[in-house]
Structure formats: structure tokens, C-alpha cells
Scaffold this motif. Structure first.
Motif, PDB file in Angstrom:
ATOM      1  N   ASP A  72       0.819  -1.312  -0.504  1.00 28.90           N
ATOM      2  CA  ASP A  72      -0.077   0.047   0.318  1.00 28.90           C
ATOM      3  C   ASP A  72       0.867   1.297   0.125  1.00 28.90           C
ATOM      4  O   ASP A  72       1.750   1.518   0.691  1.00 28.90           O
ATOM      5  CB  ASP A  72      -0.656  -0.047   1.141  1.00 28.90           C
ATOM      6  CG  ASP A  72      -1.988   1.094   0.844  1.00 28.90           C
ATOM      7  OD1 ASP A  72      -1.938   1.643   0.142  1.00 28.90           O
ATOM      8  OD2 ASP A  72      -2.777   1.163   2.519  1.00 28.90           O
ATOM      9  N   VAL A  73       0.246   2.107  -0.243  1.00 31.32           N
ATOM     10  CA  VAL A  73       1.286   3.257  -0.596  1.00 31.32           C
ATOM     11  C   VAL A  73       1.077   4.405   0.041  1.00 31.32           C
ATOM     12  O   VAL A  73       2.185   4.994   0.396  1.00 31.32           O
ATOM     13  CB  VAL A  73       1.235   3.968  -2.341  1.00 31.32           C
ATOM     14  CG1 VAL A  73       1.829   5.367  -2.469  1.00 31.32           C
ATOM     15  CG2 VAL A  73       1.423   3.385  -4.107  1.00 31.32           C
ATOM     16  N   MET A  74       0.081   4.573   1.063  1.00 33.35           N
ATOM     17  CA  MET A  74      -0.884   5.377   2.392  1.00 33.35           C
ATOM     18  C   MET A  74      -0.487   4.549   3.497  1.00 33.35           C
ATOM     19  O   MET A  74      -1.258   4.160   4.036  1.00 33.35           O
ATOM     20  CB  MET A  74      -1.574   5.585   1.676  1.00 33.35           C
ATOM     21  CG  MET A  74      -1.707   6.561   0.298  1.00 33.35           C
ATOM     22  SD  MET A  74      -0.708   7.759   0.107  1.00 33.35           S
ATOM     23  CE  MET A  74      -1.165   9.209   0.659  1.00 33.35           C
ATOM     24  N   LEU A  75       0.925   4.834   3.623  1.00 34.30           N
ATOM     25  CA  LEU A  75       0.967   3.782   4.744  1.00 34.30           C
ATOM     26  C   LEU A  75       1.271   4.606   6.111  1.00 34.30           C
ATOM     27  O   LEU A  75       1.229   6.128   5.733  1.00 34.30           O
ATOM     28  CB  LEU A  75       2.254   2.763   5.285  1.00 34.30           C
ATOM     29  CG  LEU A  75       2.472   2.132   3.989  1.00 34.30           C
ATOM     30  CD1 LEU A  75       3.970   1.589   3.825  1.00 34.30           C
ATOM     31  CD2 LEU A  75       1.017   0.712   4.668  1.00 34.30           C
ATOM     32  N   PRO A  76       0.521   4.282   7.543  1.00 32.29           N
ATOM     33  CA  PRO A  76       0.280   5.576   8.494  1.00 32.29           C
ATOM     34  C   PRO A  76       2.528   5.699   8.877  1.00 32.29           C
ATOM     35  O   PRO A  76       1.786   6.842   9.368  1.00 32.29           O
ATOM     36  CB  PRO A  76      -0.001   4.335   9.574  1.00 32.29           C
ATOM     37  CG  PRO A  76       0.248   3.565   9.499  1.00 32.29           C
ATOM     38  CD  PRO A  76      -0.007   2.679   7.537  1.00 32.29           C
ATOM     39  N   ASP A  77       3.220   5.089   8.387  1.00 22.82           N
ATOM     40  CA  ASP A  77       4.315   6.449   8.820  1.00 22.82           C
ATOM     41  C   ASP A  77       5.109   6.966   8.132  1.00 22.82           C
ATOM     42  O   ASP A  77       5.464   7.369   8.491  1.00 22.82           O
ATOM     43  CB  ASP A  77       5.176   5.140   9.657  1.00 22.82           C
ATOM     44  CG  ASP A  77       5.116   3.600   9.715  1.00 22.82           C
ATOM     45  OD1 ASP A  77       4.871   2.947   7.906  1.00 22.82           O
ATOM     46  OD2 ASP A  77       5.851   2.668   9.735  1.00 22.82           O
ATOM     47  N   ILE A  78       5.660   5.227   6.807  1.00 25.22           N
ATOM     48  CA  ILE A  78       5.949   5.800   6.017  1.00 25.22           C
ATOM     49  C   ILE A  78       5.686   6.023   4.919  1.00 25.22           C
ATOM     50  O   ILE A  78       4.801   4.703   4.618  1.00 25.22           O
ATOM     51  CB  ILE A  78       7.088   5.631   5.563  1.00 25.22           C
ATOM     52  CG1 ILE A  78       7.794   3.794   5.848  1.00 25.22           C
ATOM     53  CG2 ILE A  78       8.498   5.860   6.934  1.00 25.22           C
ATOM     54  CD1 ILE A  78       9.519   3.361   5.375  1.00 25.22           C
ATOM     55  N   ASN A  79       6.138   6.230   3.566  1.00 22.12           N
ATOM     56  CA  ASN A  79       5.351   6.318   2.166  1.00 22.12           C
ATOM     57  C   ASN A  79       5.289   4.614   1.619  1.00 22.12           C
ATOM     58  O   ASN A  79       6.807   4.444   1.887  1.00 22.12           O
ATOM     59  CB  ASN A  79       4.436   6.977   1.707  1.00 22.12           C
ATOM     60  CG  ASN A  79       6.012   7.855   0.735  1.00 22.12           C
ATOM     61  OD1 ASN A  79       7.532   7.021  -0.025  1.00 22.12           O
ATOM     62  ND2 ASN A  79       6.173   9.144  -0.025  1.00 22.12           N
ATOM     63  N   GLY A  80       4.763   4.208   0.678  1.00 22.89           N
ATOM     64  CA  GLY A  80       5.305   3.241   0.134  1.00 22.89           C
ATOM     65  C   GLY A  80       7.024   3.151  -0.556  1.00 22.89           C
ATOM     66  O   GLY A  80       7.288   2.333  -1.409  1.00 22.89           O
ATOM     67  N   LYS A  81       6.732   5.189  -1.365  1.00 27.32           N
ATOM     68  CA  LYS A  81       7.663   4.864  -2.025  1.00 27.32           C
ATOM     69  C   LYS A  81       9.336   4.808  -1.742  1.00 27.32           C
ATOM     70  O   LYS A  81       9.788   4.671  -1.915  1.00 27.32           O
ATOM     71  CB  LYS A  81       7.313   6.391  -3.142  1.00 27.32           C
ATOM     72  CG  LYS A  81       8.761   7.026  -3.628  1.00 27.32           C
ATOM     73  CD  LYS A  81       8.185   8.481  -4.168  1.00 27.32           C
ATOM     74  CE  LYS A  81       9.790   9.121  -4.414  1.00 27.32           C
ATOM     75  NZ  LYS A  81       9.360  10.557  -5.102  1.00 27.32           N
ATOM     76  N   GLU A  82       8.627   5.599  -0.549  1.00 24.54           N
ATOM     77  CA  GLU A  82      10.203   5.169   0.722  1.00 24.54           C
ATOM     78  C   GLU A  82      10.487   3.366   0.494  1.00 24.54           C
ATOM     79  O   GLU A  82      11.577   3.258   1.279  1.00 24.54           O
ATOM     80  CB  GLU A  82      10.215   6.080   1.532  1.00 24.54           C
ATOM     81  CG  GLU A  82      11.314   6.127   2.273  1.00 24.54           C
ATOM     82  CD  GLU A  82      11.118   7.197   3.848  1.00 24.54           C
ATOM     83  OE1 GLU A  82      11.553   7.366   5.161  1.00 24.54           O
ATOM     84  OE2 GLU A  82      10.008   7.982   3.975  1.00 24.54           O
ATOM     85  N   VAL A  83       9.679   2.755   1.573  1.00 22.59           N
ATOM     86  CA  VAL A  83       9.947   1.151   0.945  1.00 22.59           C
ATOM     87  C   VAL A  83      10.250   0.666   0.117  1.00 22.59           C
ATOM     88  O   VAL A  83      11.305   0.360  -0.156  1.00 22.59           O
ATOM     89  CB  VAL A  83       8.521   0.676   1.585  1.00 22.59           C
ATOM     90  CG1 VAL A  83       8.793  -0.019   1.993  1.00 22.59           C
ATOM     91  CG2 VAL A  83       7.721   1.391   2.965  1.00 22.59           C
ATOM     92  N   CYS A  84      10.216   1.032  -1.199  1.00 21.01           N
ATOM     93  CA  CYS A  84      10.584   0.998  -2.397  1.00 21.01           C
ATOM     94  C   CYS A  84      11.506   0.695  -2.610  1.00 21.01           C
ATOM     95  O   CYS A  84      12.740   0.363  -2.968  1.00 21.01           O
ATOM     96  CB  CYS A  84       9.846   1.613  -3.772  1.00 21.01           C
ATOM     97  SG  CYS A  84       8.310   0.689  -4.051  1.00 21.01           S
ATOM     98  N   GLN A  85      12.333   2.201  -2.435  1.00 25.43           N
ATOM     99  CA  GLN A  85      13.453   2.738  -2.338  1.00 25.43           C
ATOM    100  C   GLN A  85      14.350   1.811  -1.378  1.00 25.43           C
ATOM    101  O   GLN A  85      15.719   1.839  -1.938  1.00 25.43           O
ATOM    102  CB  GLN A  85      13.738   3.737  -1.739  1.00 25.43           C
ATOM    103  CG  GLN A  85      13.159   4.930  -2.849  1.00 25.43           C
ATOM    104  CD  GLN A  85      12.818   6.530  -2.959  1.00 25.43           C
ATOM    105  OE1 GLN A  85      12.556   6.816  -1.166  1.00 25.43           O
ATOM    106  NE2 GLN A  85      13.018   7.701  -3.763  1.00 25.43           N
ATOM    107  N   ARG A  86      13.996   1.685  -0.309  1.00 24.52           N
ATOM    108  CA  ARG A  86      14.799   0.541   1.111  1.00 24.52           C
ATOM    109  C   ARG A  86      15.023  -0.042   0.369  1.00 24.52           C
ATOM    110  O   ARG A  86      16.237  -0.957   0.168  1.00 24.52           O
ATOM    111  CB  ARG A  86      13.962   0.993   1.921  1.00 24.52           C
ATOM    112  CG  ARG A  86      13.973   2.087   2.960  1.00 24.52           C
ATOM    113  CD  ARG A  86      12.992   2.316   4.289  1.00 24.52           C
ATOM    114  NE  ARG A  86      13.913   3.685   4.770  1.00 24.52           N
ATOM    115  CZ  ARG A  86      12.997   4.048   5.581  1.00 24.52           C
ATOM    116  NH1 ARG A  86      12.218   3.211   6.561  1.00 24.52           N
ATOM    117  NH2 ARG A  86      13.553   5.270   6.309  1.00 24.52           N
ATOM    118  N   VAL A  87      13.763  -1.123  -0.644  1.00 22.22           N
ATOM    119  CA  VAL A  87      14.250  -3.103  -0.804  1.00 22.22           C
ATOM    120  C   VAL A  87      14.936  -2.265  -2.191  1.00 22.22           C
ATOM    121  O   VAL A  87      16.739  -3.028  -2.125  1.00 22.22           O
ATOM    122  CB  VAL A  87      12.835  -3.167  -1.296  1.00 22.22           C
ATOM    123  CG1 VAL A  87      12.582  -4.674  -1.705  1.00 22.22           C
ATOM    124  CG2 VAL A  87      11.423  -3.321   0.233  1.00 22.22           C
TER     125      VAL A  87
END
Length: 193
Positions: free
Chosen positions: A118-133
């Protein structure tokens, strides 16, 4: 349960390139046999298991034979629906978390084949998760499908630039999630569904 693997299948299970498996086979590190009358290499399950153990490669993908999916969404009802659809397909083992921080921790520990994010997460957004992965080269084979109700084309492009492989707009049919996951993992969409 599969007892003999091609070099391509062994590569997917070990999360390495097919060339790496072929090199290990040809050098004798990974035992197996060639199909009579051809150059095709085959690796028995027990040999692959020992090779993985000896080289510190997690064997859970070989043990369950299932592909690993991680569902990341703060909407528990949606998580339950996606989990049910993937698990009932029979080819997936599913774990779920409901925020970006847990997603980051789970990706490293669980090493999924695919993330439905999900892109709209309560803490960090999905785009940031993508970048970290994508910043971790050991996770290069992980496929990411972003899901969101947002529809701005430039945001979808940003997600893909950050490392997402696909995007699904909410609301969507649960079968669509299964089809997209299968497509990204080169699995056939089972006909009996």
C-alpha cells in the motif's frame, strides 16, 4: 513435490542468477546430471538442499516449494482478503504487516518473492519502502506491486522510478492481485480458479 530442478528453477530458489548455478554445476560445486543426448543440466532436490545448506542459502523456499508474498497495508480487511486469495491459490506462503517500518524489517528477515505494498501507510509511504528495498542488492529479485486509491499519473511514475514493478488502483478485484502477482513471478494463472 518436485524432485529434480532445472538450472533456472534452482537459480530462483537460491535467489541467484542462472549463470551462477551453471558455473557451480560446471565446476563441480553443485552436483547433478545432464539430460542424455542434450546439454541440459538437472539438479536433484537433495543435492540442491545440501548445496544451499553448505553455502548459507536459506532453504525455506525449497522446503515449502511455495513462493513467498508479503502484504503491506494498514487496512486489515483488505490484508485478510488478499491473504485468503493468495493462500487459497496454493502456491503462496503469505505474511502481512500493517506499516512501513515492519515491512522493512520483514523484507530482510522473510525475503519475499513479491510484496503487495500500500502506498499510503501510517508511518512512511510506499515510495520510501520501494527505495529501501531497491537500495539492498540482495533483494534485487523481489517484485513490488504498489496499490493505492491515488490516481495521479506522475505519482505512479514516481513509484515505478523508486522501484515498483507494477501498480494497481484501489478498488480492485482480488483476482486481479493474484493475476498480477503470478505475471511478475512468471507463474501461470491457474485455470481451475
Amino acid at each position: 513435490m518436485k524432485t529434480v530442478f532445472t538450472t533456472g528453477e534452482a537459480a530462483k530458489i537460491c535467489k541467484v542468477s542462472q549463470q551462477t548455478i551453471i558455473r557451480c554445476f560446471d565446476s563441480g560445486q553443485l552436483k547433478g546430471f545432464r539430460v542424455p543426448g542434450s546439454r541440459f543440466r538437472r539438479i536433484p532436490r537433495d543435492v540442491l538442499y545440501k548445496f544451499m545448506k553448505d553455502n548459507g542459502i536459506p532453504t525455506d523456499a525449497l522446503e515449502s516449494g511455495k513462493r513467498k508474498a508479503l502484504v503491506v497495508d494498514d487496512d486489515q480487511d483488505l490484508v485478510d482478503l488478499m491473504t485468503d486469495v493468495l493462500e487459497s491459490d496454493g502456491r503462496f506462503e503469505v505474511r502481512a504487516v500493517n506499516n512501513g517500518f515492519d515491512a522493512g524489517m520483514m523484507v530482510k528477515e522473510y525475503r519475499p518473492d513479491v510484496i503487495v505494498l500500500d502506498v499510503m501507510l501510517p508511518d512512511i509511504n510506499g515510495k520510501e519502502v520501494c527505495q529501501r528495498v531497491r537500495s539492498d542488492s540482495t533483494l534485487d529479485d523481489v517484485k513490488i506491486i504498489c496499490i493505492s486509491g491515488l490516481v495521479e499519473a506522475d505519482k505512479i511514475d514516481e513509484l515505478k522510478a523508486a522501484g515498483a514493478n507494477d501498480f494497481l488502483q484501489k478498488p480492485f478485484e482480488m483476482e486481479t492481485v493474484l493475476q498480477r502477482v503470478c505475471k511478475l513471478l512468471d507463474l501461470s494463472v491457474s485455470a481451475d480458479r
